[in-house]
Design an enzyme around this catalytic site. Structure first.
Site, PDB file in Angstrom:
ATOM      1  N   HIS A  73      29.710  91.320  72.603  1.00 22.20           N
ATOM      2  CA  HIS A  73      30.514  90.225  72.062  1.00 22.20           C
ATOM      3  C   HIS A  73      31.644  90.829  71.228  1.00 22.20           C
ATOM      4  O   HIS A  73      31.392  91.733  70.413  1.00 22.20           O
ATOM      5  CB  HIS A  73      29.639  89.305  71.203  1.00 22.20           C
ATOM      6  CG  HIS A  73      30.370  88.089  70.773  1.00 22.20           C
ATOM      7  ND1 HIS A  73      30.605  87.017  71.617  1.00 22.20           N
ATOM      8  CD2 HIS A  73      30.988  87.778  69.608  1.00 22.20           C
ATOM      9  CE1 HIS A  73      31.307  86.104  70.990  1.00 22.20           C
ATOM     10  NE2 HIS A  73      31.561  86.538  69.769  1.00 22.20           N
ATOM     11  N   ASP A 110      24.604  84.142  71.978  1.00 28.49           N
ATOM     12  CA  ASP A 110      25.056  85.097  70.957  1.00 28.49           C
ATOM     13  C   ASP A 110      24.127  85.209  69.751  1.00 28.49           C
ATOM     14  O   ASP A 110      24.591  85.503  68.645  1.00 28.49           O
ATOM     15  CB  ASP A 110      26.471  84.726  70.459  1.00 28.49           C
ATOM     16  CG  ASP A 110      27.496  84.830  71.569  1.00 28.49           C
ATOM     17  OD1 ASP A 110      27.303  85.650  72.484  1.00 28.49           O
ATOM     18  OD2 ASP A 110      28.485  84.079  71.516  1.00 28.49           O
TER      19      ASP A 110
HETATM   20  C1  GAR Z   1      35.260  91.832  76.425  1.00 33.25           C
HETATM   21  O1  GAR Z   1      36.142  91.919  75.341  1.00 33.25           O
HETATM   22  C2  GAR Z   1      33.936  91.275  75.967  1.00 33.25           C
HETATM   23  O2  GAR Z   1      33.604  91.644  74.671  1.00 33.25           O
HETATM   24  C3  GAR Z   1      34.203  89.788  76.057  1.00 33.25           C
HETATM   25  O3  GAR Z   1      34.952  89.622  77.232  1.00 33.25           O
HETATM   26  C4  GAR Z   1      35.761  90.788  77.425  1.00 33.25           C
HETATM   27  C5  GAR Z   1      35.608  91.245  78.857  1.00 33.25           C
HETATM   28  O4  GAR Z   1      36.529  92.263  79.169  1.00 33.25           O
HETATM   29  N1  GAR Z   1      32.976  89.051  76.102  1.00 33.25           N
HETATM   30  C6  GAR Z   1      32.840  87.859  75.534  1.00 33.25           C
HETATM   31  O5  GAR Z   1      33.748  87.285  74.969  1.00 33.25           O
HETATM   32  C7  GAR Z   1      31.443  87.254  75.666  1.00 33.25           C
HETATM   33  N2  GAR Z   1      31.300  86.107  74.817  1.00 33.25           N
HETATM   34  P1  GAR Z   1      36.405  93.090  80.505  1.00 33.25           P
HETATM   35  O6  GAR Z   1      36.200  92.096  81.645  1.00 33.25           O
HETATM   36  O7  GAR Z   1      37.699  93.811  80.633  1.00 33.25           O
HETATM   37  O8  GAR Z   1      35.237  94.018  80.367  1.00 33.25           O
END
Ligand code: GAR
Length: 189
Positions: free
Chosen positions: A103, A144
């Protein structure tokens, strides 16, 4: 051999980093990538990395068949790497303490439904927080709120924007998420 399943919905930078981090580790392999978004760039990444890709609809994801499939793949750890659907209870029960999520904030703040990706950074900057960071945690039935495995912090500076904060968070994710996964794999029974 420990087998990972990585669930994705978006760009897949975490997927890419995890795959690269474990690429020369003979004890860890990525069994598959599960993706719920036909437009996700993660699909290209999975193909380029040569990892089996499974696209899923919501109905498939929530079915008992999906749990059975995951069990038949002998998955040791499910990694949510920017996966935006709630995990159904039957999957959580079938993989106790075997599902981890990243997260992009310091839980328990800025977590829960609706807090994902840039929405998190917008809220953190609007609240003029002094710090933000990342949280790697186990997944339970409530968004979460599972046990925290690792947090890493970063300071907000004067003039910080959601975009500049996102870049800092991205660096933390790239550095610490694979390490947290490795730790979980080493310590799980
Ligand atoms: C990441 O920043 C992760 O922490 C977030 O989505 C992004 C995915 O990036 N996750 C959340 O917000 C979950 N609630 P990516 O597809 O480039 O790995």
């Amino acid at each position: 051999m420990k087998r990972l399943s990585i669930f994705v919905s978006g760009n897949g930078t975490n997927l890419q980093r995890i795959a690269e981090y474990f690429s020369d580790n003979n004890n860890v392999e990525i069994a598959n990538v599960v993706c719920n978004n036909p437009k996700a760039y993660s699909i290209e990444r999975a193909k380029n990395l040569g990892i089996p890709l499974q696209m899923i609809t919501k109905a498939e994801f929530n079915s008992e068949d999906f749990v059975n499939e995951m069990q038949s793949l002998n998955i040791d750890l499910i990694v949510l790497a920017g996966f935006l659907w709630k995990i159904p209870e039957n999957l959580i029960k079938a993989f106790p303490n075997k599902i981890v999520n990243i997260h992009p904030a310091l839980l328990p703040k800025y977590g829960g439904k609706g807090f994902y990706g840039e929405h998190v950074h917008e809220a953190v900057v609007a609240a003029k927080e002094a710090h933000s960071g990342i949280t790697v945690h186990y997944v339970n039935e409530i968004y979460d709120s599972g046990e925290i495995i690792l947090q890493a912090h970063v300071a907000l500076e004067a003039g910080e924007t959601p975009d500049s904060l996102a870049a800092k968070i991205h660096k933390l994710e790239q550095t610490y998420f694979p390490v947290a996964i490795e730790y979980v794999l080493k310590t799980q029974q």
